[in-house]
Each structure stands twice: as C-alpha cells, then as structure tokens.
Design a protein around this motif. Sequence first.
Motif, mmCIF file in Angstrom:
data_model
loop_
_atom_site.group_PDB
_atom_site.id
_atom_site.type_symbol
_atom_site.label_atom_id
_atom_site.label_comp_id
_atom_site.label_asym_id
_atom_site.label_seq_id
_atom_site.Cartn_x
_atom_site.Cartn_y
_atom_site.Cartn_z
ATOM 1 N N MET A 82 76.005 21.250 -51.026
ATOM 2 C CA MET A 82 77.319 20.615 -50.867
ATOM 3 C C MET A 82 77.644 20.387 -49.388
ATOM 4 S SD MET A 82 79.704 22.523 -53.668
ATOM 5 C CE MET A 82 81.141 21.549 -53.219
ATOM 6 N N CYS A 133 81.257 24.456 -67.303
ATOM 7 C CA CYS A 133 81.487 25.780 -66.716
ATOM 8 C C CYS A 133 80.730 25.954 -65.406
ATOM 9 C CB CYS A 133 81.173 26.887 -67.705
ATOM 10 S SG CYS A 133 79.461 26.971 -68.217
ATOM 11 N N ASP A 134 79.557 25.330 -65.291
ATOM 12 C CA ASP A 134 78.834 25.382 -64.016
ATOM 13 C C ASP A 134 79.603 24.640 -62.924
ATOM 14 O OD1 ASP A 134 76.814 26.961 -64.936
ATOM 15 O OD2 ASP A 134 75.336 25.370 -65.144
ATOM 16 N N ASP A 188 82.480 26.941 -61.907
ATOM 17 C CA ASP A 188 82.030 28.091 -61.119
ATOM 18 C C ASP A 188 81.542 27.665 -59.739
ATOM 19 O OD1 ASP A 188 82.693 29.610 -63.256
ATOM 20 O OD2 ASP A 188 80.644 29.973 -63.933
ATOM 21 N N THR A 189 80.824 26.559 -59.687
ATOM 22 C CA THR A 189 80.315 26.095 -58.400
ATOM 23 C C THR A 189 81.459 25.748 -57.453
ATOM 24 O OG1 THR A 189 78.374 25.156 -59.491
ATOM 25 C CG2 THR A 189 78.841 24.404 -57.270
ATOM 26 N N LEU A 190 82.463 25.083 -57.987
ATOM 27 C CA LEU A 190 83.567 24.630 -57.133
ATOM 28 C C LEU A 190 84.706 25.636 -57.076
ATOM 29 C CD1 LEU A 190 83.720 20.881 -58.223
ATOM 30 C CD2 LEU A 190 82.494 21.900 -56.296
ATOM 31 N N LEU A 226 78.159 16.878 -57.012
ATOM 32 C CA LEU A 226 77.318 17.835 -57.745
ATOM 33 C C LEU A 226 76.434 17.103 -58.751
ATOM 34 C CD1 LEU A 226 79.588 20.891 -58.596
ATOM 35 C CD2 LEU A 226 78.391 20.326 -56.486
ATOM 36 N N LYS A 232 83.923 15.973 -55.298
ATOM 37 C CA LYS A 232 83.068 17.163 -55.381
ATOM 38 C C LYS A 232 82.256 17.139 -56.668
ATOM 39 C CE LYS A 232 86.075 20.150 -52.647
ATOM 40 N NZ LYS A 232 87.147 21.176 -52.733
ATOM 41 N N HIS A 256 72.700 30.207 -65.191
ATOM 42 C CA HIS A 256 73.838 29.546 -64.570
ATOM 43 C C HIS A 256 73.979 29.963 -63.114
ATOM 44 C CE1 HIS A 256 75.879 27.937 -68.320
ATOM 45 N NE2 HIS A 256 74.820 28.583 -68.762
ATOM 46 N N VAL A 262 72.984 24.464 -56.276
ATOM 47 C CA VAL A 262 73.824 23.287 -56.062
ATOM 48 C C VAL A 262 74.793 23.504 -54.901
ATOM 49 C CG1 VAL A 262 75.551 21.793 -57.117
ATOM 50 C CG2 VAL A 262 73.578 22.532 -58.445
ATOM 51 N N GLN A 263 75.336 24.709 -54.843
ATOM 52 C CA GLN A 263 76.284 25.010 -53.753
ATOM 53 C C GLN A 263 75.667 24.786 -52.385
ATOM 54 O OE1 GLN A 263 77.728 28.965 -54.601
ATOM 55 N NE2 GLN A 263 79.733 28.204 -55.250
ATOM 56 N N TYR A 313 84.800 16.503 -47.611
ATOM 57 C CA TYR A 313 85.250 15.959 -48.889
ATOM 58 C C TYR A 313 86.643 15.342 -48.740
ATOM 59 C CZ TYR A 313 81.397 17.954 -51.621
ATOM 60 O OH TYR A 313 80.164 18.237 -52.143
ATOM 61 N N VAL A 373 71.583 27.971 -60.983
ATOM 62 C CA VAL A 373 72.043 26.585 -60.854
ATOM 63 C C VAL A 373 73.156 26.507 -59.821
ATOM 64 C CG1 VAL A 373 73.237 24.698 -62.033
ATOM 65 C CG2 VAL A 373 71.436 25.978 -63.224
ATOM 66 N N ILE A 374 74.131 27.386 -59.980
ATOM 67 C CA ILE A 374 75.304 27.370 -59.097
ATOM 68 C C ILE A 374 74.904 27.568 -57.646
ATOM 69 C CG2 ILE A 374 77.377 28.695 -58.484
ATOM 70 C CD1 ILE A 374 77.635 29.171 -61.591
ATOM 71 N N GLU A 375 74.048 28.555 -57.424
ATOM 72 C CA GLU A 375 73.626 28.838 -56.055
ATOM 73 C C GLU A 375 72.882 27.647 -55.458
ATOM 74 O OE1 GLU A 375 71.238 32.259 -53.505
ATOM 75 O OE2 GLU A 375 70.994 32.132 -55.678
#
Lengths: 124, 124
Positions: A31, B67-68, B71-73, B58, B54, A20, A27-28, A37, A23-25
């Motif tokens: 952005m 949850c991703d 966490d991402t946002l 993504l 947002k 996770h 995708v971030q 936004y 993935v988060i890193e």
Amino acid sequence: MTNNNNQENNEDVCEIFDSHEDVIERVQKRMIEEDQYSQLAEFFKIFGNSTRLKILSLLAIEDLCVCDICDTLNLNQTTVSNQLRILRANNIVKYQKEGKMARYSLTDLHIEMIYKIGLEHILE
Amino acid sequence: MTNNNNQENNEDVCEIFDSHEDVIERVQKRMIEEDQYSQLAEFFKIFGNSTRLKILSLLAIEDLCVCDICDTLNLNQTTVSNQLRILRANNIVKYQKEGKMARYSLTDLHIEMIYKIGLEHILE
DNA sequence: AAAACATATCATAATATTGTGATATGAAAA
DNA sequence: TTTTCATATCACAATATTATGATATGTTTT
C-alpha cells in the motif's frame, strides 16, 4: 480454478491457500501512504463534477478566457469563476492575464489523459 | 507569439484573431453530450474518496474477500460493504460468492490505468 | 475622473456524501 | 435447529459540495 493436483483436504502445505493473516500482511506491504491516498482522492474529486469536466474538456480543445467559457457552457459567471478557483488551487489549470481578461489553459498532460480514459470507459 | 508578418493594426482579415462568437461556436461543436458529462462525472466521483481508492488499490494487487479488506484497512465492516456497494453499482468491481464469503475483483483495466496515472500525477 | 467590462471573492441555502450503529440475510458448523 | 460467521441493507447525523446573488477588485474606455 487453482491448478493443484489431487489431494482434497490439504490445508497445511499448499502455498495457494494462504491464511487471511498472510494475505493481509502481503497486501499491506504494497500500500501507499495514508497521505497519498488523500491527495489522490482530492485530485480525482476534481473530475467528479460535470461543470468542471465541461470546463476541462473545453480547455483540452483550446485555451479560453472566462467569458468564453461562460458563454460556451451557458453558465453563470460566478459558477465558472468558482470552479476555476478550485481547478487553480489543485493545479489543474493555469492562467495568464491579458489586459482585463484571463486566459486559462490546462497545466498538465495527465489531465487530458485521465479525461480520455474515463471517456473510453463510459463508452465501453 | 503568432507568426503573422509585419502589419500592426490588422484586425479584419487576419484569421488568428477570431471573435468570441467564432471561438464559442467552434468549441461547442466539439463538446460531448450533456448526459455523457454526467456519466463521466459519476464515474470519476468514485475515485474521489480515499476509502474507495484504498479498496481499489488492494484489488489491483489481488482479489480479496470483504473481511480481508476490512482487516487490511482496519475499517468498519459496514463502511467497507457500503463502499463496495457503490463500486458494484458503478461497475468498478465485481464479486464471486464462495460459500459464505464474497471475493471481490476489479472489472476493468481502465480502473487500474486511471489509478496509476493519478498516482503519477501527484508524485509529480 | 466616471463608466463599462472581465474576473474574483464572500456568504449561504440547497443538496449530496460519508461513516456507522442497528439489523437482516444466508451459509456453514455444531 | 440453533449458533456462528460473512456480508448486505437501512436509517441517519455529521460533514462536504454546489450553484448563485451580492459585492469587490482591477483594467480599459470615455
């Protein structure tokens, strides 16, 4: 679903099952800015009201004065003027004074494009 | 402006200067149904909130579980679930259950197109 | 000048939307 | 079965948006 080979309990080397955190890193990083936004939301909000959509759809056909818009849509003059103010403030329409009349038109081809793609979408 | 010839005070035979009634009738004929305007407005309303934008941006990058997204946002789980419910109800995203997780994705290419044209617009 | 017309602005009540705490559901782990 | 985890639903206060009556501005006509 994923085209991995045969091992069943592989959770360490396979790149496909990333954590996770990964993935988060990832995708971030892609952005856009917070402020963008908000700007985008403000822009799209304009299309989220059927009175404004009607006005826009008329102006996509031809430039019109306020009273023609009122009469065509059978709407209160105040209502139309108010929505035109919002459209002006957001740079969606522009106008040109002609005597005591104001002739409105769309500022931008994007407006018509978005309207048409939306229409395509709801017509499936 | 208009390519008429030389006469100055011609207001009767020239087709270019048509009356308000003519304009109204002509434009009204090309309008879509009342119901379609509402549907369109509902559809665009979805894009008019930055939290939803947002989430959509993504999912345009890759499919994600709730949850991703949270966490991402860096957003409340309730907030994200609520917006996902709205997106689902409007057929903008779909999801697939994977154990106790739900993996969300965009339903439709139109979504990404509209997002991108909007972005183009605000970037001038 | 006054009257008539086209449009804009102001104020506001009615309505809609937002984020969130509390809580429920349902699946996997212990 | 109890606990934990991932997600969904409910309820609601805070906020935003809408249409519109009243009124103002500015232009043409009389």
